[in-house]
Design a protein around this motif. Structure first.
Motif, PDB file in Angstrom:
ATOM      1  N   LYS A   1      46.718  35.300  52.464  1.00 29.28           N
ATOM      2  CA  LYS A   1      45.771  34.000  52.495  1.00 29.28           C
ATOM      3  C   LYS A   1      44.311  34.291  53.066  1.00 29.28           C
ATOM      4  CE  LYS A   1      44.942  29.440  51.553  1.00 29.28           C
ATOM      5  NZ  LYS A   1      44.827  28.863  50.285  1.00 29.28           N
TER       6      LYS A   1
ATOM      7  N   LEU B   1      43.083  35.419  49.481  1.00 31.34           N
ATOM      8  CA  LEU B   1      43.968  34.934  48.346  1.00 31.34           C
ATOM      9  C   LEU B   1      43.982  33.507  48.243  1.00 31.34           C
ATOM     10  CD1 LEU B   1      45.757  36.323  46.161  1.00 31.34           C
ATOM     11  CD2 LEU B   1      47.645  35.690  48.014  1.00 31.34           C
ATOM     12  N   GLN B   2      43.625  32.848  47.045  1.00 33.38           N
ATOM     13  CA  GLN B   2      43.094  31.388  47.191  1.00 33.38           C
ATOM     14  C   GLN B   2      44.463  30.724  47.099  1.00 33.38           C
ATOM     15  OE1 GLN B   2      40.856  30.764  43.593  1.00 33.38           O
ATOM     16  NE2 GLN B   2      38.796  30.999  44.811  1.00 33.38           N
TER      17      GLN B   2
ATOM     18  N   GLN C   1      48.955  34.883  40.584  1.00 30.88           N
ATOM     19  CA  GLN C   1      48.475  34.563  41.733  1.00 30.88           C
ATOM     20  C   GLN C   1      46.952  35.006  41.832  1.00 30.88           C
ATOM     21  OE1 GLN C   1      51.374  34.879  44.498  1.00 30.88           O
ATOM     22  NE2 GLN C   1      49.983  34.738  46.379  1.00 30.88           N
ATOM     23  N   THR C   2      46.783  36.291  41.298  1.00 28.36           N
ATOM     24  CA  THR C   2      45.599  36.840  41.676  1.00 28.36           C
ATOM     25  C   THR C   2      45.017  37.763  40.413  1.00 28.36           C
ATOM     26  OG1 THR C   2      44.053  38.090  42.985  1.00 28.36           O
ATOM     27  CG2 THR C   2      46.371  38.590  42.912  1.00 28.36           C
ATOM     28  N   ASP C   3      43.493  37.861  40.271  1.00 32.73           N
ATOM     29  CA  ASP C   3      43.022  38.755  39.128  1.00 32.73           C
ATOM     30  C   ASP C   3      42.445  39.728  39.959  1.00 32.73           C
ATOM     31  OD1 ASP C   3      43.719  37.105  37.030  1.00 32.73           O
ATOM     32  OD2 ASP C   3      42.198  35.845  37.262  1.00 32.73           O
ATOM     33  N   ASP C   4      42.429  39.819  41.241  1.00 32.20           N
ATOM     34  CA  ASP C   4      41.666  40.866  41.925  1.00 32.20           C
ATOM     35  C   ASP C   4      42.622  41.999  41.892  1.00 32.20           C
ATOM     36  OD1 ASP C   4      41.133  42.325  44.565  1.00 32.20           O
ATOM     37  OD2 ASP C   4      39.518  40.869  44.464  1.00 32.20           O
TER      38      ASP C   4
ATOM     39  N   LEU D   1      44.007  42.768  45.759  1.00 35.11           N
ATOM     40  CA  LEU D   1      44.944  41.908  46.399  1.00 35.11           C
ATOM     41  C   LEU D   1      46.392  41.919  45.494  1.00 35.11           C
ATOM     42  CD1 LEU D   1      42.713  38.656  46.803  1.00 35.11           C
ATOM     43  CD2 LEU D   1      43.841  40.103  48.375  1.00 35.11           C
ATOM     44  N   ALA D   2      46.173  42.310  44.207  1.00 34.53           N
ATOM     45  CA  ALA D   2      47.443  42.635  43.419  1.00 34.53           C
ATOM     46  C   ALA D   2      48.110  43.930  43.948  1.00 34.53           C
ATOM     47  CB  ALA D   2      47.092  42.556  41.597  1.00 34.53           C
TER      48      ALA D   2
END
Length: 276
Positions: free
Chosen positions: A216, A220-221, A254-257, A260-261
């Motif tokens: 977070k 991470l949003q 959770q994420t498109d980055d 981060l993925a």
């Protein structure tokens, strides 16, 4: 995952079977005290931490029908209160979900209240003080709430921007209850019960989530929710490879980055190194 049986009439849901909820602290006792005095309640906490399930459990426990409204930016006061409709050659009034709850003595749950327009949320103010009235301007009347009516709202305070938050004048009308992701041992029991997964994999999911939630601070949003862990466990029970289940139920939503993925993948790979 378990689903409580319910009877539905005129938009009111009466839960017949007990919805599974694992208490974490004093939330049940606090809610019952608020119910005893018919005080409005505000549930605050991150997405997927059990706010809605908790309220369903309490509605079942109190044997009260439940009306749930998923709030969004296009929600108008008419959507809550009601409107005139044309039926044949007549114009008839149709109550909205809030009005039905007020009349019938149901628990009305406005989920993610901050998503609704400000002018919409103002209509609930007379229901949140000693008046317990609902003005219906289009009919020129004011309805006194049924003695068993209760108003509950929820929102995720960490997700909202300064421009999209509840006004202090609205917040102070409610009893505030903070929800968080449960302790590891409690969350493990929840995942086992809801997903039907074995203890070993449930513990691994919860431990991995504990590490993943630290991301977070790295942009991470939304952190890994208990709901996402249940989805992953359910997919494992359905025969999906453990790591693949984590990818599609937790990481992809959770994420498109890419970075981060990949960081999330490394965490879950640590706890699920084996394939199959």
């Amino acid at each position: 995952m378990s689903e409580a049986k319910m009877a539905e009439s005129n938009g009111l849901r009466l839960l017949i079977d007990e919805p599974f909820y694992q208490p974490v602290a004093n939330e049940v006792r606090v809610f019952l005290a608020a119910w005893d005095r018919r005080l409005p309640v505000m549930l605050k906490g991150p997405t997927g931490c059990g706010k809605t399930r908790f309220l369903e459990h309490m509605a079942w426990r109190l044997k009260r029908p439940l009306v749930t409204v998923a709030c969004h930016e296009d929600l108008t006061s008419s959507d809550l209160i009601g409107r005139f409709l044309i039926e044949g050659n007549e114009t008839v009034w149709q109550d909205g979900p809030l009005t039905r709850a007020v009349r019938e003595g149901a628990i009305c749950y406005l989920d993610e209240i901050v998503e609704a327009r400000t002018d919409t949320t103002v209509v609930i103010h007379p229901l949140t003080d000693h008046r317990r009235h609902l003005p219906i301007e289009k009919l020129g009347i004011e309805i006194t709430a049924h003695r068993d009516f209760m108003l509950v709202i929820s929102y995720n305070p960490g997700y909202q921007t300064v421009l999209k938050d509840l006004k202090p004048s609205t917040k102070q009308r409610f009893v505030g209850m903070n929800f968080h992701y449960p302790p590891a041992d409690v969350e493990t029991r929840i995942v086992m019960k809801e997903a039907g997964v074995d203890e070993g994999r449930a513990k691994a999911l919860v431990a991995a989530a504990g590490k993943a939630r630290n991301l977070k601070e790295q942009g991470l949003q939304e952190v890994t929710s208990t709901r996402a862990l249940i989805y992953a466990g359910a997919l494992m029970v359905a025969g999906l490879d453990a790591l693949e289940a984590c990818v599609v139920a937790i990481i992809h939503p959770q994420t498109d980055d890419p970075e981060l993925a990949e960081a999330l993948l490394e965490i879950f790979r640590t706890f699920f190194p084996e394939q199959g």
